[in-house]
Scaffold this motif. Structure first.
Motif, PDB file in Angstrom:
ATOM      1  N   GLU A 168       1.614  26.503 -13.580  1.00  0.00           N
ATOM      2  CA  GLU A 168       0.679  26.427 -12.657  1.00  0.00           C
ATOM      3  C   GLU A 168       1.005  25.224 -11.688  1.00  0.00           C
ATOM      4  OE1 GLU A 168      -0.090  26.380 -15.799  1.00  0.00           O
ATOM      5  OE2 GLU A 168      -1.704  27.962 -16.163  1.00  0.00           O
ATOM      6  N   TYR A 169       1.832  24.279 -12.157  1.00  0.00           N
ATOM      7  CA  TYR A 169       2.382  23.139 -11.390  1.00  0.00           C
ATOM      8  C   TYR A 169       3.434  23.880 -10.069  1.00  0.00           C
ATOM      9  CZ  TYR A 169       5.106  19.169 -10.003  1.00  0.00           C
ATOM     10  OH  TYR A 169       5.542  18.138  -9.062  1.00  0.00           O
ATOM     11  N   PHE A 170       3.889  24.760 -10.290  1.00  0.00           N
ATOM     12  CA  PHE A 170       4.802  25.330  -9.270  1.00  0.00           C
ATOM     13  C   PHE A 170       3.983  25.797  -8.200  1.00  0.00           C
ATOM     14  CE2 PHE A 170       8.443  26.048 -12.973  1.00  0.00           C
ATOM     15  CZ  PHE A 170       8.950  24.841 -12.520  1.00  0.00           C
ATOM     16  N   ILE A 171       2.937  26.499  -8.494  1.00  0.00           N
ATOM     17  CA  ILE A 171       1.791  26.909  -7.629  1.00  0.00           C
ATOM     18  C   ILE A 171       1.377  26.056  -6.531  1.00  0.00           C
ATOM     19  CG2 ILE A 171      -0.130  28.330  -7.168  1.00  0.00           C
ATOM     20  CD1 ILE A 171       0.602  29.969  -9.662  1.00  0.00           C
ATOM     21  N   LEU A 172       0.945  24.728  -7.296  1.00  0.00           N
ATOM     22  CA  LEU A 172       0.407  23.582  -6.633  1.00  0.00           C
ATOM     23  C   LEU A 172       1.396  23.039  -5.777  1.00  0.00           C
ATOM     24  CD1 LEU A 172      -1.774  21.701  -9.225  1.00  0.00           C
ATOM     25  CD2 LEU A 172      -2.724  23.176  -7.408  1.00  0.00           C
ATOM     26  N   GLU A 173       2.766  23.011  -6.352  1.00  0.00           N
ATOM     27  CA  GLU A 173       3.657  22.311  -5.603  1.00  0.00           C
ATOM     28  C   GLU A 173       4.097  23.175  -4.489  1.00  0.00           C
ATOM     29  OE1 GLU A 173       8.077  22.380  -7.005  1.00  0.00           O
ATOM     30  OE2 GLU A 173       7.396  20.348  -7.615  1.00  0.00           O
ATOM     31  N   LEU A 174       4.129  24.324  -4.492  1.00  0.00           N
ATOM     32  CA  LEU A 174       4.240  25.505  -3.090  1.00  0.00           C
ATOM     33  C   LEU A 174       3.146  25.534  -2.093  1.00  0.00           C
ATOM     34  CD1 LEU A 174       6.831  27.172  -2.385  1.00  0.00           C
ATOM     35  CD2 LEU A 174       5.500  29.030  -3.721  1.00  0.00           C
ATOM     36  N   ASN A 175       2.099  24.948  -2.499  1.00  0.00           N
ATOM     37  CA  ASN A 175       0.902  25.116  -1.656  1.00  0.00           C
ATOM     38  C   ASN A 175       0.218  23.763  -1.437  1.00  0.00           C
ATOM     39  OD1 ASN A 175       0.308  28.162  -1.609  1.00  0.00           O
ATOM     40  ND2 ASN A 175       0.960  27.857  -3.614  1.00  0.00           N
ATOM     41  N   GLU A 176       0.785  23.066  -0.387  1.00  0.00           N
ATOM     42  CA  GLU A 176       0.188  21.693  -0.095  1.00  0.00           C
ATOM     43  C   GLU A 176      -1.254  21.433  -0.015  1.00  0.00           C
ATOM     44  OE1 GLU A 176       2.678  20.420   3.153  1.00  0.00           O
ATOM     45  OE2 GLU A 176       4.418  20.482   1.791  1.00  0.00           O
ATOM     46  N   ASP A 177      -1.802  22.643   0.571  1.00  0.00           N
ATOM     47  CA  ASP A 177      -3.239  22.427   0.767  1.00  0.00           C
ATOM     48  C   ASP A 177      -4.412  22.691  -0.357  1.00  0.00           C
ATOM     49  OD1 ASP A 177      -2.422  25.333   0.564  1.00  0.00           O
ATOM     50  OD2 ASP A 177      -4.209  26.144   1.896  1.00  0.00           O
ATOM     51  N   LEU A 178      -3.560  23.069  -1.708  1.00  0.00           N
ATOM     52  CA  LEU A 178      -4.102  23.022  -2.963  1.00  0.00           C
ATOM     53  C   LEU A 178      -4.237  21.801  -3.554  1.00  0.00           C
ATOM     54  CD1 LEU A 178      -3.051  26.328  -4.560  1.00  0.00           C
ATOM     55  CD2 LEU A 178      -5.180  25.841  -3.190  1.00  0.00           C
ATOM     56  N   ASP A 179      -5.259  21.152  -3.977  1.00  0.00           N
ATOM     57  CA  ASP A 179      -5.448  19.569  -4.527  1.00  0.00           C
ATOM     58  C   ASP A 179      -5.413  19.967  -6.205  1.00  0.00           C
ATOM     59  OD1 ASP A 179      -5.321  18.233  -2.260  1.00  0.00           O
ATOM     60  OD2 ASP A 179      -7.684  18.760  -2.328  1.00  0.00           O
ATOM     61  N   PHE A 180      -5.778  20.874  -6.816  1.00  0.00           N
ATOM     62  CA  PHE A 180      -6.145  21.164  -8.159  1.00  0.00           C
ATOM     63  C   PHE A 180      -6.089  22.802  -8.429  1.00  0.00           C
ATOM     64  CE2 PHE A 180      -7.903  20.665 -12.361  1.00  0.00           C
ATOM     65  CZ  PHE A 180      -6.915  19.819 -12.853  1.00  0.00           C
ATOM     66  N   TYR A 181      -5.963  22.952  -9.587  1.00  0.00           N
ATOM     67  CA  TYR A 181      -5.953  24.506 -10.110  1.00  0.00           C
ATOM     68  C   TYR A 181      -6.975  25.315  -9.548  1.00  0.00           C
ATOM     69  CZ  TYR A 181      -2.366  22.385 -12.928  1.00  0.00           C
ATOM     70  OH  TYR A 181      -1.481  21.500 -13.434  1.00  0.00           O
ATOM     71  N   ASP A 182      -8.135  24.708  -9.359  1.00  0.00           N
ATOM     72  CA  ASP A 182      -9.535  25.253  -9.289  1.00  0.00           C
ATOM     73  C   ASP A 182      -9.815  25.233  -7.700  1.00  0.00           C
ATOM     74  OD1 ASP A 182     -10.480  22.803  -9.377  1.00  0.00           O
ATOM     75  OD2 ASP A 182     -12.024  23.497 -10.575  1.00  0.00           O
ATOM     76  N   ASP A 183      -8.839  24.820  -6.950  1.00  0.00           N
ATOM     77  CA  ASP A 183      -9.192  24.537  -5.363  1.00  0.00           C
ATOM     78  C   ASP A 183      -8.821  25.913  -4.391  1.00  0.00           C
ATOM     79  OD1 ASP A 183      -9.756  22.994  -3.107  1.00  0.00           O
ATOM     80  OD2 ASP A 183      -7.636  22.073  -2.965  1.00  0.00           O
ATOM     81  N   THR A 184      -9.378  26.757  -4.723  1.00  0.00           N
ATOM     82  CA  THR A 184      -9.189  28.032  -3.889  1.00  0.00           C
ATOM     83  C   THR A 184     -10.484  28.578  -3.500  1.00  0.00           C
ATOM     84  OG1 THR A 184      -8.912  29.447  -5.919  1.00  0.00           O
ATOM     85  CG2 THR A 184      -7.023  28.568  -5.060  1.00  0.00           C
ATOM     86  N   LYS A 185     -10.404  29.540  -2.500  1.00  0.00           N
ATOM     87  CA  LYS A 185     -11.730  30.204  -1.736  1.00  0.00           C
ATOM     88  C   LYS A 185     -11.351  31.526  -1.901  1.00  0.00           C
ATOM     89  CE  LYS A 185     -12.598  25.994   0.927  1.00  0.00           C
ATOM     90  NZ  LYS A 185     -11.442  25.076   0.037  1.00  0.00           N
ATOM     91  N   THR A 186     -12.358  32.229  -1.816  1.00  0.00           N
ATOM     92  CA  THR A 186     -12.430  33.815  -1.684  1.00  0.00           C
ATOM     93  C   THR A 186     -11.549  34.001  -0.530  1.00  0.00           C
ATOM     94  OG1 THR A 186     -14.529  34.030  -2.700  1.00  0.00           O
ATOM     95  CG2 THR A 186     -13.793  35.736  -1.497  1.00  0.00           C
ATOM     96  N   GLY A 187     -10.490  34.805  -0.627  1.00  0.00           N
ATOM     97  CA  GLY A 187      -9.851  35.407   0.543  1.00  0.00           C
ATOM     98  C   GLY A 187      -8.622  34.568   0.905  1.00  0.00           C
ATOM     99  N   GLN A 188      -8.487  33.331   0.436  1.00  0.00           N
ATOM    100  CA  GLN A 188      -7.252  32.395   0.562  1.00  0.00           C
ATOM    101  C   GLN A 188      -6.269  33.157   0.166  1.00  0.00           C
ATOM    102  OE1 GLN A 188      -8.096  28.712  -1.197  1.00  0.00           O
ATOM    103  NE2 GLN A 188      -6.126  27.789  -0.298  1.00  0.00           N
ATOM    104  N   ILE A 189      -5.066  32.883   0.955  1.00  0.00           N
ATOM    105  CA  ILE A 189      -3.661  33.324   0.542  1.00  0.00           C
ATOM    106  C   ILE A 189      -2.954  32.389   0.075  1.00  0.00           C
ATOM    107  CG2 ILE A 189      -1.592  34.456   1.362  1.00  0.00           C
ATOM    108  CD1 ILE A 189      -3.599  35.953   3.418  1.00  0.00           C
ATOM    109  N   ILE A 190      -2.447  32.307  -1.067  1.00  0.00           N
ATOM    110  CA  ILE A 190      -1.591  31.172  -1.423  1.00  0.00           C
ATOM    111  C   ILE A 190      -0.014  31.840  -2.047  1.00  0.00           C
ATOM    112  CG2 ILE A 190      -3.473  29.862  -2.513  1.00  0.00           C
ATOM    113  CD1 ILE A 190      -2.751  31.082  -5.417  1.00  0.00           C
ATOM    114  N   LYS A 191       0.852  30.861  -2.001  1.00  0.00           N
ATOM    115  CA  LYS A 191       2.113  31.157  -2.447  1.00  0.00           C
ATOM    116  C   LYS A 191       2.402  31.144  -3.792  1.00  0.00           C
ATOM    117  CE  LYS A 191       3.902  29.668   1.987  1.00  0.00           C
ATOM    118  NZ  LYS A 191       4.705  28.756   2.785  1.00  0.00           N
ATOM    119  N   VAL A 192       3.077  32.211  -4.590  1.00  0.00           N
ATOM    120  CA  VAL A 192       3.120  32.152  -6.180  1.00  0.00           C
ATOM    121  C   VAL A 192       4.698  32.286  -6.224  1.00  0.00           C
ATOM    122  CG1 VAL A 192       2.825  33.194  -8.216  1.00  0.00           C
ATOM    123  CG2 VAL A 192       0.934  33.141  -6.407  1.00  0.00           C
ATOM    124  N   PRO A 193       5.542  31.420  -6.538  1.00  0.00           N
ATOM    125  CA  PRO A 193       6.928  31.442  -6.647  1.00  0.00           C
ATOM    126  C   PRO A 193       7.254  32.563  -7.686  1.00  0.00           C
ATOM    127  CG  PRO A 193       6.204  29.535  -7.745  1.00  0.00           C
ATOM    128  CD  PRO A 193       4.908  30.095  -7.142  1.00  0.00           C
TER     129      PRO A 193
END
Length: 86
Positions: A3-28
Motif C-alpha cells: 500500500e505504501y507504494f500506491i501512496l508514494e506514486l499518487n501524490e494526491d492521496l493522503d491515506f489509504y482510504d483517501d479515494t473517491k468513486t471514479g478516481q483513477i490511481i496509479k498502481v505500480p
C-alpha cells in the motif's frame, strides 16, 4: 503491491482510504506495463481486471459471485483434505 507504494506514486492521496468513486490511481507493477481494475463499490474488491504489456492486452479477468470471508473448516488446513486434490 504494498500500500505504501500506491501512496508514494499518487501524490494526491493522503491515506489509504483517501479515494473517491471514479478516481483513477496509479498502481505500480513489475508484472505489466498497464493494468485496469474495476472495483466493487461495496466490497472494494476487483471484479474486472485488464492487463497490458508492450504489445497490448494480454490478460483479462472477470469475477462474480464474491463470497467475502467464507467460513473454512479446520480440516481444510490439513494435507489429507480431499477436496483440494493434492
Amino acid at each position: 503491491v504494498n500500500e505504501y507504494f500506491i501512496l508514494e506514486l499518487n501524490e494526491d492521496l493522503d491515506f489509504y482510504d483517501d479515494t473517491k468513486t471514479g478516481q483513477i490511481i496509479k498502481v505500480p507493477s513489475h508484472y505489466a506495463t498497464r493494468m485496469v481494475l474495476y472495483l466493487d463499490q461495496e466490497l472494494l474488491l476487483p471484479f474486472f481486471i485488464q492487463t497490458y504489456n508492450g504489445a497490448g492486452l494480454y490478460e483479462e479477468y472477470a469475477y462474480s459471485n464474491f463470497k467475502l470471508n467464507p467460513p473454512l473448516k479446520d480440516e481444510e488446513f490439513t494435507p489429507s483434505y480431499q477436496e483440494y486434490g493434492f
